[in-house]
Every structure is written in structure tokens, then in C-alpha cells.
Design a protein around this motif. Structure first.
Motif, short mmCIF file in Angstrom:
data_model
loop_
_atom_site.label_atom_id
_atom_site.label_comp_id
_atom_site.label_asym_id
_atom_site.label_seq_id
_atom_site.Cartn_x
_atom_site.Cartn_y
_atom_site.Cartn_z
N ALA A 1 -9.48 11.82 4.06
CA ALA A 1 -9.12 12.45 2.78
C ALA A 1 -9.69 13.87 2.71
CB ALA A 1 -9.67 11.60 1.62
N LEU A 2 -9.22 14.65 1.76
CA LEU A 2 -9.73 16.01 1.59
C LEU A 2 -11.20 15.96 1.18
CD1 LEU A 2 -6.74 17.58 -0.36
CD2 LEU A 2 -7.29 17.86 2.06
N ALA A 3 -12.00 16.85 1.76
CA ALA A 3 -13.43 16.85 1.48
C ALA A 3 -14.00 18.24 1.73
CB ALA A 3 -14.14 15.84 2.38
N GLU A 4 -15.16 18.52 1.14
CA GLU A 4 -15.86 19.76 1.48
C GLU A 4 -17.06 19.46 2.36
OE1 GLU A 4 -16.82 22.29 -1.80
OE2 GLU A 4 -14.80 23.08 -1.91
N LEU A 5 -17.53 18.22 2.32
CA LEU A 5 -18.65 17.80 3.16
C LEU A 5 -18.09 16.97 4.32
CD1 LEU A 5 -20.97 16.74 0.21
CD2 LEU A 5 -20.91 18.93 1.43
N GLN A 6 -18.98 16.37 5.13
CA GLN A 6 -18.51 15.56 6.26
C GLN A 6 -17.70 14.37 5.79
OE1 GLN A 6 -22.05 14.71 8.64
NE2 GLN A 6 -21.06 15.90 10.26
N THR A 7 -18.14 13.78 4.68
CA THR A 7 -17.39 12.66 4.14
C THR A 7 -16.94 13.00 2.72
OG1 THR A 7 -19.50 11.70 3.49
CG2 THR A 7 -18.52 10.87 5.52
N CYS A 8 -15.95 12.24 2.23
CA CYS A 8 -15.33 12.57 0.95
C CYS A 8 -16.00 11.84 -0.21
CB CYS A 8 -13.85 12.22 0.99
SG CYS A 8 -13.55 10.45 1.06
N VAL A 9 -15.60 12.17 -1.43
CA VAL A 9 -16.20 11.54 -2.61
C VAL A 9 -15.83 10.06 -2.70
CG1 VAL A 9 -16.39 13.63 -3.99
CG2 VAL A 9 -14.25 12.34 -4.02
N PHE A 10 -14.75 9.66 -2.06
CA PHE A 10 -14.33 8.25 -2.13
C PHE A 10 -15.20 7.40 -1.22
CE2 PHE A 10 -10.63 11.09 -2.42
CZ PHE A 10 -10.44 11.00 -3.78
N CYS A 11 -15.47 7.90 -0.01
CA CYS A 11 -16.32 7.17 0.92
C CYS A 11 -17.77 7.16 0.42
CB CYS A 11 -16.26 7.80 2.30
SG CYS A 11 -14.71 7.45 3.17
N ASP A 12 -18.17 8.24 -0.27
CA ASP A 12 -19.56 8.35 -0.69
C ASP A 12 -19.85 7.60 -1.98
OD1 ASP A 12 -19.98 9.93 1.47
OD2 ASP A 12 -19.85 11.84 0.39
N ASP A 13 -18.81 7.20 -2.71
CA ASP A 13 -19.00 6.56 -4.02
C ASP A 13 -19.31 5.08 -3.83
OD1 ASP A 13 -18.93 5.57 -6.55
OD2 ASP A 13 -17.05 6.56 -7.12
N LEU A 14 -20.57 4.71 -4.06
CA LEU A 14 -21.01 3.33 -3.79
C LEU A 14 -20.46 2.35 -4.82
CD1 LEU A 14 -24.68 4.10 -2.76
CD2 LEU A 14 -22.73 3.56 -1.29
N ARG A 15 -19.94 2.86 -5.95
CA ARG A 15 -19.39 1.95 -6.95
C ARG A 15 -17.99 1.46 -6.56
NH1 ARG A 15 -19.84 6.16 -11.57
NH2 ARG A 15 -19.06 7.26 -9.75
N ARG A 16 -17.41 2.09 -5.56
CA ARG A 16 -16.08 1.67 -5.13
C ARG A 16 -16.16 0.43 -4.26
NH1 ARG A 16 -11.49 4.96 -5.08
NH2 ARG A 16 -11.72 6.65 -6.57
N ASP A 17 -15.09 -0.36 -4.30
CA ASP A 17 -15.04 -1.62 -3.56
C ASP A 17 -14.69 -1.35 -2.10
OD1 ASP A 17 -14.71 -4.10 -2.58
OD2 ASP A 17 -13.30 -4.79 -4.12
N GLY A 18 -15.69 -1.44 -1.22
CA GLY A 18 -15.48 -1.17 0.19
C GLY A 18 -14.68 -2.24 0.91
N ALA A 19 -14.40 -3.34 0.23
CA ALA A 19 -13.64 -4.43 0.85
C ALA A 19 -12.13 -4.20 0.74
CB ALA A 19 -14.02 -5.76 0.21
N LEU A 20 -11.74 -3.23 -0.10
CA LEU A 20 -10.33 -2.91 -0.28
C LEU A 20 -10.05 -1.58 0.38
CD1 LEU A 20 -9.44 -3.65 -4.01
CD2 LEU A 20 -8.51 -4.76 -1.96
N LEU A 21 -9.06 -1.55 1.27
CA LEU A 21 -8.74 -0.32 1.98
C LEU A 21 -7.27 0.03 1.74
CD1 LEU A 21 -10.30 1.59 3.82
CD2 LEU A 21 -9.39 0.35 5.78
N CYS A 22 -7.03 1.20 1.19
CA CYS A 22 -5.67 1.64 0.92
C CYS A 22 -5.25 2.63 2.00
CB CYS A 22 -5.60 2.29 -0.47
SG CYS A 22 -3.97 2.87 -0.91
N VAL A 23 -4.20 2.31 2.75
CA VAL A 23 -3.75 3.16 3.86
C VAL A 23 -2.61 4.04 3.37
CG1 VAL A 23 -2.74 3.20 6.16
CG2 VAL A 23 -4.44 1.47 5.57
N VAL A 24 -2.77 5.36 3.48
CA VAL A 24 -1.72 6.29 3.05
C VAL A 24 -1.33 7.21 4.20
CG1 VAL A 24 -2.41 6.30 0.62
CG2 VAL A 24 -3.41 7.95 2.20
N GLU A 25 -0.19 7.88 4.05
CA GLU A 25 0.28 8.76 5.13
C GLU A 25 -0.51 10.05 5.20
OE1 GLU A 25 4.50 9.40 4.84
OE2 GLU A 25 4.91 7.27 4.58
N ARG A 26 -0.62 10.73 4.05
CA ARG A 26 -1.22 12.06 4.05
C ARG A 26 -2.40 12.13 3.09
NH1 ARG A 26 3.38 15.04 1.53
NH2 ARG A 26 3.11 13.18 0.26
N ALA A 27 -3.24 13.12 3.30
CA ALA A 27 -4.44 13.26 2.47
C ALA A 27 -4.07 13.45 1.00
CB ALA A 27 -5.27 14.45 2.97
#
Lengths: 201, 201
Positions: free
Chosen positions: B64-90
């Protein structure tokens, strides 16, 4: 949505939203395109923007857009210097040019008289216009201002102020726009079209 | 028309025309606005453009789009890491986020399988996706690709390739778009809406 976009992307979107005709959705689409394009695309556009803003200025004589001291219209000796078309803004020159119906020179007023907005004749380039008439060689001044109340008032003001110098003062015809039926014309347009009717036979 | 615009203005117009959704008329209007605006406007926009292009990159983990090495979605611990949404583009991540209906993590493929354009699975981020499944902790993969032929084919390819790992693989429902009447739906949409009908009682 606000927190999920990277900061610099949000800043770019905000800057793009300031442009005329670019709404929030277009701004976001453009910003996303730019950050995902080749780096030369964003950099090239940025450089073209700064270069144009720094190089483009107003013709010292007529006020049209120019890169040199004077514009291509003033410099073009094939144009009829006896015809002067007076417009409100520098971009209006381009509209008249696109019509292909005028081959004289221009004078940009820089606006129209608007008492409500505190704009009087002294805020416009009226004196430079008078000086051009005094310098001589001008046969006709064509007032090509907007056809709304302020444009009309400005035209009448200029006609009075420039009268009595042996120079013909005219203004654009008001009437039906090309390719339009009567049913689309508002009452004022129709009454002006009737008033300005021309004999055919 | 071509010779009457100052060179730098013409260059800016040409650069603006390269942007998606900006036609010749919009490009000219924007260029004229920029050269007549305060110099800070053009310079600020140019700087925002270059800064965003240089700072925005892709999350090393999900793409996904990010300014750091990882994005706000990967860094957000409140998000459910067991659900993965696969998309075509960022940018598709932003669309899903706007729906407000998903609070899991993402995986950007970087495109779809397209034999006609020479794009195979090895050109997409399929292997990194497999590695994320192998790493464990994922309960469901939601394929959120386009609903056209290539999107469908890519979904089916991924479903087969990712099967057999004890992870549920689903894809977005196809059917009537919200707020639309039957008369606006094409036949394929309607047949998919019928096929995917849900029992209410």
C-alpha cells in the motif's frame, strides 16, 4: 479517510484542490496519479509550472500575456494598428484570437468598473488607453467587454470618456449565440437580439 | 492559436494535458490560472508535487502507499491481522477504506494476470502473499479484484493456488450496484445478481 493518506500526498491533494475546476475527487485522483508515475513526470510538471509562472508577464504596451517586454500582437507588423480591441482580462485576448475574426491590436483593461467591489476607472488601465489614442494612428476602438451589467456599464463609461477624439468607438454585438434556438435564449438576450436586428433586404 | 501563447505557457499546458482527466481546454485554463496567480501558488503546488512523488513509496509488507517502510494499515495494531484483503493496485486500498466495511490488513498484487499484456503470476506479488499465509495467523483471504474477465480469472487462479492451507478464500459479491434500478443493469450484472441471490426468509 484523512489519516490513511500519507502526509505528503494529502498536502499535494490540498494544493491541487486550489485549482479552478478541480474538485476533491479530481484532486485526489491527480495526486495518486502523480505519486505513482515516473519521477520525471511529477518533476517535469513542477518545473514547467514554475518556469511558466516566472517567465510569463504582461505586455508593457497592451497588457496581454507575453514572455518579452511586448507581446506577439504588438510586435506583429502585419496586424492593423488602427484597430484596437479593448478586453477585460489578458485571457480574453486568446478568446478573440480563437475567433479568427480580428487582426488588429489589443488593450487589456485589467478588469471592469465595479463599485460594489471598490473597482473604479483609476484601478483599470484606462489612462494608458487614452495615451494610446492621443499618440494617434487609431481609427476604431472595439469594446469587447462582458455582456453583463458591469461590462455594459464599463463600456458606456469608456465610450463617453473616449468620445470626441475623432476615433470610432464600437462594441460587440449582443444577440443570439451561434447554433442556438430561440427556446434557449433568455428574455434579455432576445430583446437585445431584436433591438440589434440587421436588415437583410 | 499555437503561436500566440508564450512558449513557457504552451509547455505548461502540454505537461498538464498528460494528467488523467485533463483535456486540452482544462489544461489551458489551468495553465492560464497558474501564470496569473501569485507566484507562491505555482511554486507551492510544484513543491508539493515533487515532495509527494519523492516521499510516497510502497509498504514493504503489503504494497500500500506509505511514507515509511510500512504503511498505516500494517502498523495499526487495532486492525484484525487474521483478515487479509487482496487488491490489484495500491489505490484500491483507499477505495476499500472509504467503504468503512473492512478493518483487516491488505495485500496489493500490483496488477492482474493478463496474458494479452504479457502479465503472468510471476509479475505480481503472489509469492509474497503465499509467504504471508505460510507465516500464519491469517484466517481469511478476501479477493477484492475487479469484476471483469481478467479480474475474475486472477481471482480463480489465486483461489486455486492458495487453497489447501486451511485458510478461507472469499471474493467480493457481484450484483446490483447500490442505488441503481434494474433498468440500468446490464445482462451479465443481472445474471450474476440472480446467481448470487441471498435468502431473506
Amino acid at each position: 479517510m484523512e489519516t490513511i493518506l500519507p502526509d505528503s500526498l494529502r498536502a499535494l491533494r490540498a494544493a491541487l484542490e486550489q485549482l479552478p475546476g478541480i474538485g476533491p475527487r479530481s484532486a485526489e485522483r491527480l495526486a495518486l496519479f502523480l505519486v505513482q508515475s515516473e519521477v520525471e513526470v511529477a518533476r517535469g510538471l513542477a518545473e514547467a509550472m514554475v518556469a511558466a509562472r516566472e517567465r510569463v508577464r504582461f505586455c508593457e504596451r497592451c497588457g496581454a500575456l507575453a514572455e518579452l517586454q511586448t507581446c506577439v500582437f504588438c510586435d506583429d507588423l502585419r496586424r492593423d494598428g488602427a484597430l484596437l480591441c479593448v478586453v477585460e482580462r489578458a485571457v480574453d485576448v486568446l478568446s478573440v484570437e480563437k475567433s479568427g475574426a480580428f487582426r488588429g491590436r489589443y488593450h487589456v483593461l485589467g478588469g471592469r468598473i465595479s463599485p460594489l467591489n471598490g473597482v473604479g476607472p483609476e484601478d483599470l488601465r484606462v489612462e494608458p488607453l487614452e495615451r494610446r489614442l492621443v499618440a494617434g494612428g487609431i481609427r476604431e476602438v472595439i469594446l469587447a467587454l462582458g455582456s453583463d451589467v458591469e461590462g455594459d456599464a464599463t463600456s458606456h463609461y469608456l465610450a463617453q470618456r473616449l468620445a470626441g477624439r475623432g476615433v470610432r468607438i464600437s462594441r460587440l454585438a449582443h444577440g443570439l449565440p451561434a447554433g442556438s434556438g430561440l427556446e434557449y435564449a433568455d428574455e434579455l438576450t432576445l430583446s437585445q437580439a431584436l433591438e440589434g436586428r440587421r436588415e437583410l433586404v
